[in-house]
Design a protein around this motif. Structure first.
Motif, PDB file in Angstrom:
ATOM      1  N   GLY A 121       0.789  -1.228   0.000  1.00 38.67           N
ATOM      2  CA  GLY A 121       0.000   0.000   0.000  1.00 38.67           C
ATOM      3  C   GLY A 121       0.821   1.278   0.000  1.00 38.67           C
ATOM      4  O   GLY A 121       0.265   2.378   0.091  1.00 38.67           O
ATOM      5  N   GLU A 122       2.136   1.171  -0.118  1.00 36.16           N
ATOM      6  CA  GLU A 122       3.005   2.358  -0.078  1.00 36.16           C
ATOM      7  C   GLU A 122       2.829   3.214  -1.329  1.00 36.16           C
ATOM      8  O   GLU A 122       2.631   2.704  -2.425  1.00 36.16           O
ATOM      9  CB  GLU A 122       4.462   1.926   0.063  1.00 36.16           C
ATOM     10  CG  GLU A 122       5.424   3.068   0.271  1.00 36.16           C
ATOM     11  CD  GLU A 122       6.844   2.607   0.597  1.00 36.16           C
ATOM     12  OE1 GLU A 122       7.647   3.456   0.972  1.00 36.16           O
ATOM     13  OE2 GLU A 122       7.135   1.387   0.488  1.00 36.16           O
ATOM     14  N   HIS A 123       2.907   4.520  -1.141  1.00 36.32           N
ATOM     15  CA  HIS A 123       2.863   5.508  -2.228  1.00 36.32           C
ATOM     16  C   HIS A 123       4.083   6.403  -2.110  1.00 36.32           C
ATOM     17  O   HIS A 123       4.634   6.557  -1.023  1.00 36.32           O
ATOM     18  CB  HIS A 123       1.616   6.390  -2.106  1.00 36.32           C
ATOM     19  CG  HIS A 123       0.360   5.737  -2.563  1.00 36.32           C
ATOM     20  ND1 HIS A 123      -0.282   6.099  -3.710  1.00 36.32           N
ATOM     21  CD2 HIS A 123      -0.365   4.718  -2.023  1.00 36.32           C
ATOM     22  CE1 HIS A 123      -1.369   5.348  -3.859  1.00 36.32           C
ATOM     23  NE2 HIS A 123      -1.433   4.504  -2.838  1.00 36.32           N
ATOM     24  N   MET A 124       4.473   7.016  -3.223  1.00 33.54           N
ATOM     25  CA  MET A 124       5.557   7.995  -3.216  1.00 33.54           C
ATOM     26  C   MET A 124       5.347   8.963  -4.367  1.00 33.54           C
ATOM     27  O   MET A 124       4.947   8.550  -5.462  1.00 33.54           O
ATOM     28  CB  MET A 124       6.914   7.315  -3.370  1.00 33.54           C
ATOM     29  CG  MET A 124       8.072   8.295  -3.223  1.00 33.54           C
ATOM     30  SD  MET A 124       9.668   7.542  -3.574  1.00 33.54           S
ATOM     31  CE  MET A 124       9.669   7.626  -5.343  1.00 33.54           C
ATOM     32  N   VAL A 125       5.635  10.240  -4.145  1.00 32.79           N
ATOM     33  CA  VAL A 125       5.580  11.239  -5.208  1.00 32.79           C
ATOM     34  C   VAL A 125       6.967  11.304  -5.839  1.00 32.79           C
ATOM     35  O   VAL A 125       7.956  11.608  -5.171  1.00 32.79           O
ATOM     36  CB  VAL A 125       5.141  12.621  -4.675  1.00 32.79           C
ATOM     37  CG1 VAL A 125       5.143  13.642  -5.797  1.00 32.79           C
ATOM     38  CG2 VAL A 125       3.767  12.528  -4.030  1.00 32.79           C
ATOM     39  N   ASP A 131       2.004  10.908  -8.014  1.00 34.71           N
ATOM     40  CA  ASP A 131       1.863  10.048  -6.841  1.00 34.71           C
ATOM     41  C   ASP A 131       1.812   8.615  -7.354  1.00 34.71           C
ATOM     42  O   ASP A 131       0.873   8.232  -8.047  1.00 34.71           O
ATOM     43  CB  ASP A 131       0.590  10.410  -6.069  1.00 34.71           C
ATOM     44  CG  ASP A 131       0.420   9.605  -4.781  1.00 34.71           C
ATOM     45  OD1 ASP A 131       1.282   8.756  -4.480  1.00 34.71           O
ATOM     46  OD2 ASP A 131      -0.582   9.825  -4.090  1.00 34.71           O
ATOM     47  N   ARG A 132       2.835   7.834  -7.027  1.00 32.35           N
ATOM     48  CA  ARG A 132       2.958   6.473  -7.551  1.00 32.35           C
ATOM     49  C   ARG A 132       2.514   5.458  -6.504  1.00 32.35           C
ATOM     50  O   ARG A 132       2.961   5.502  -5.357  1.00 32.35           O
ATOM     51  CB  ARG A 132       4.406   6.168  -7.921  1.00 32.35           C
ATOM     52  CG  ARG A 132       5.026   7.158  -8.872  1.00 32.35           C
ATOM     53  CD  ARG A 132       4.624   6.902 -10.272  1.00 32.35           C
ATOM     54  NE  ARG A 132       5.242   7.906 -11.151  1.00 32.35           N
ATOM     55  CZ  ARG A 132       5.056   7.945 -12.427  1.00 32.35           C
ATOM     56  NH1 ARG A 132       4.287   7.040 -13.014  1.00 32.35           N
ATOM     57  NH2 ARG A 132       5.625   8.869 -13.150  1.00 32.35           N
ATOM     58  N   MET A 140      12.862  -0.092  -3.448  1.00 29.79           N
ATOM     59  CA  MET A 140      12.817   1.303  -3.022  1.00 29.79           C
ATOM     60  C   MET A 140      14.119   1.686  -2.342  1.00 29.79           C
ATOM     61  O   MET A 140      14.756   0.872  -1.680  1.00 29.79           O
ATOM     62  CB  MET A 140      11.668   1.522  -2.029  1.00 29.79           C
ATOM     63  CG  MET A 140      10.306   1.105  -2.551  1.00 29.79           C
ATOM     64  SD  MET A 140       9.870   1.836  -4.134  1.00 29.79           S
ATOM     65  CE  MET A 140       9.802   3.549  -3.693  1.00 29.79           C
ATOM     66  N   ILE A 141      14.480   2.942  -2.519  1.00 32.58           N
ATOM     67  CA  ILE A 141      15.529   3.548  -1.719  1.00 32.58           C
ATOM     68  C   ILE A 141      14.767   4.393  -0.708  1.00 32.58           C
ATOM     69  O   ILE A 141      13.934   5.215  -1.088  1.00 32.58           O
ATOM     70  CB  ILE A 141      16.479   4.422  -2.567  1.00 32.58           C
ATOM     71  CG1 ILE A 141      16.984   3.653  -3.811  1.00 32.58           C
ATOM     72  CG2 ILE A 141      17.623   4.939  -1.705  1.00 32.58           C
ATOM     73  CD1 ILE A 141      17.661   2.336  -3.523  1.00 32.58           C
ATOM     74  N   ALA A 142      15.010   4.150   0.553  1.00 36.04           N
ATOM     75  CA  ALA A 142      14.250   4.816   1.604  1.00 36.04           C
ATOM     76  C   ALA A 142      15.207   5.374   2.648  1.00 36.04           C
ATOM     77  O   ALA A 142      16.412   5.095   2.629  1.00 36.04           O
ATOM     78  CB  ALA A 142      13.273   3.828   2.242  1.00 36.04           C
ATOM     79  N   THR A 144      14.707   6.655   7.093  1.00 36.36           N
ATOM     80  CA  THR A 144      13.866   6.308   8.241  1.00 36.36           C
ATOM     81  C   THR A 144      12.498   6.981   8.192  1.00 36.36           C
ATOM     82  O   THR A 144      11.578   6.552   8.889  1.00 36.36           O
ATOM     83  CB  THR A 144      14.580   6.663   9.557  1.00 36.36           C
ATOM     84  OG1 THR A 144      14.972   8.040   9.513  1.00 36.36           O
ATOM     85  CG2 THR A 144      15.803   5.774   9.772  1.00 36.36           C
ATOM     86  N   ALA A 145      12.328   7.996   7.345  1.00 36.99           N
ATOM     87  CA  ALA A 145      11.037   8.686   7.221  1.00 36.99           C
ATOM     88  C   ALA A 145      10.173   8.122   6.096  1.00 36.99           C
ATOM     89  O   ALA A 145       9.000   8.451   6.001  1.00 36.99           O
ATOM     90  CB  ALA A 145      11.261  10.182   7.001  1.00 36.99           C
ATOM     91  N   GLY A 146      10.744   7.287   5.213  1.00 37.83           N
ATOM     92  CA  GLY A 146       9.966   6.717   4.110  1.00 37.83           C
ATOM     93  C   GLY A 146      10.769   6.655   2.828  1.00 37.83           C
ATOM     94  O   GLY A 146      11.980   6.904   2.808  1.00 37.83           O
ATOM     95  N   SER A 147      10.097   6.352   1.726  1.00 42.76           N
ATOM     96  CA  SER A 147      10.751   6.185   0.425  1.00 42.76           C
ATOM     97  C   SER A 147      11.257   7.512  -0.120  1.00 42.76           C
ATOM     98  O   SER A 147      10.598   8.543   0.006  1.00 42.76           O
ATOM     99  CB  SER A 147       9.783   5.560  -0.570  1.00 42.76           C
ATOM    100  OG  SER A 147       9.543   4.217  -0.223  1.00 42.76           O
TER     101      SER A 147
END
Length: 189
Positions: A121-125, A131-132, A140-142, A144-147
């Motif tokens: 369910g992850e999304h990333m702009v 918004d993907r 993913m390259i992430a 500690t705050a997210g992708s």
């Protein structure tokens, strides 16, 4: 380009000369400035980074803009353009992150780059403002705050290099190409 040059040299019995990839380094070790953790080595068996400080973001020189234009790549800025140029020249994808944005996302602590599969369910702009929706087979390259990037495909808007960028974290990695192709097809990138 280097691959084509190697083939032409072999076909014409000419000497092949690989361009120099030597890099001058000074100052503290990048290992003292960022942690790197590879959670999914089947999709990325090597991830390296270096920190470049005191950068000045601006337009690329005309020769670089022209060469990128010849391969149907638009010029963005000197830093982004040189990463794209190296990718076309050597076949090695690079990505530049705004290091200070990584530090901000880490709330002033040492940033940690985490190479992992997308969470359900992850999304990333991405850098193109889209918004993907991601799936757990995508690398993913992430932090500690997210992708912050889709591995080997496109960076994220949250860590984009802008005119105000002063420090760059430059990544070079070995991604599993079949996964990159599948991800690119699913995302239509």
């Amino acid at each position: 380009v280097v691959g084509v040059a190697r083939e032409v040299a072999a076909l014409t019995a000419q000497k092949f000369r690989l361009p120099s990839t030597a890099m001058l380094t000074e100052g503290a070790s990048v290992g003292d400035r960022v942690n790197i953790r590879i959670n999914d080595p089947d999709l990325c068996n090597r991830y390296s980074a270096t920190l470049i400080e005191d950068v000045k973001i601006g337009p690329s020189p005309a020769w670089l803009q022209r060469r990128l234009n010849l391969v149907d790549q638009r010029s963005i800025s000197n830093i982004v353009d040189i990463t794209n140029y190296i990718m076309f020249e050597l076949g090695q994808p690079l990505h530049a992150f705004d290091y200070d944005k990584l530090v901000e996302r880490a709330e002033g602590r040492l940033p940690t780059i985490i190479v992992r599969r997308a969470l359900p369910g992850e999304h990333m702009v991405t850098l193109d403002g889209q918004d993907r929706e991601l799936d757990p087979e995508m690398l993913m390259i992430a932090d500690t705050a997210g992708s912050i990037a889709i591995g080997g495909i496109m960076g994220g808007l949250d860590t984009e290099v802008t005119e105000g960028t002063k420090r760059i974290l430059l990544e070079a990695a070995n991604f599993y190409f079949i996964n990159n192709r599948r991800t690119a097809q699913v995302l239509k990138l």
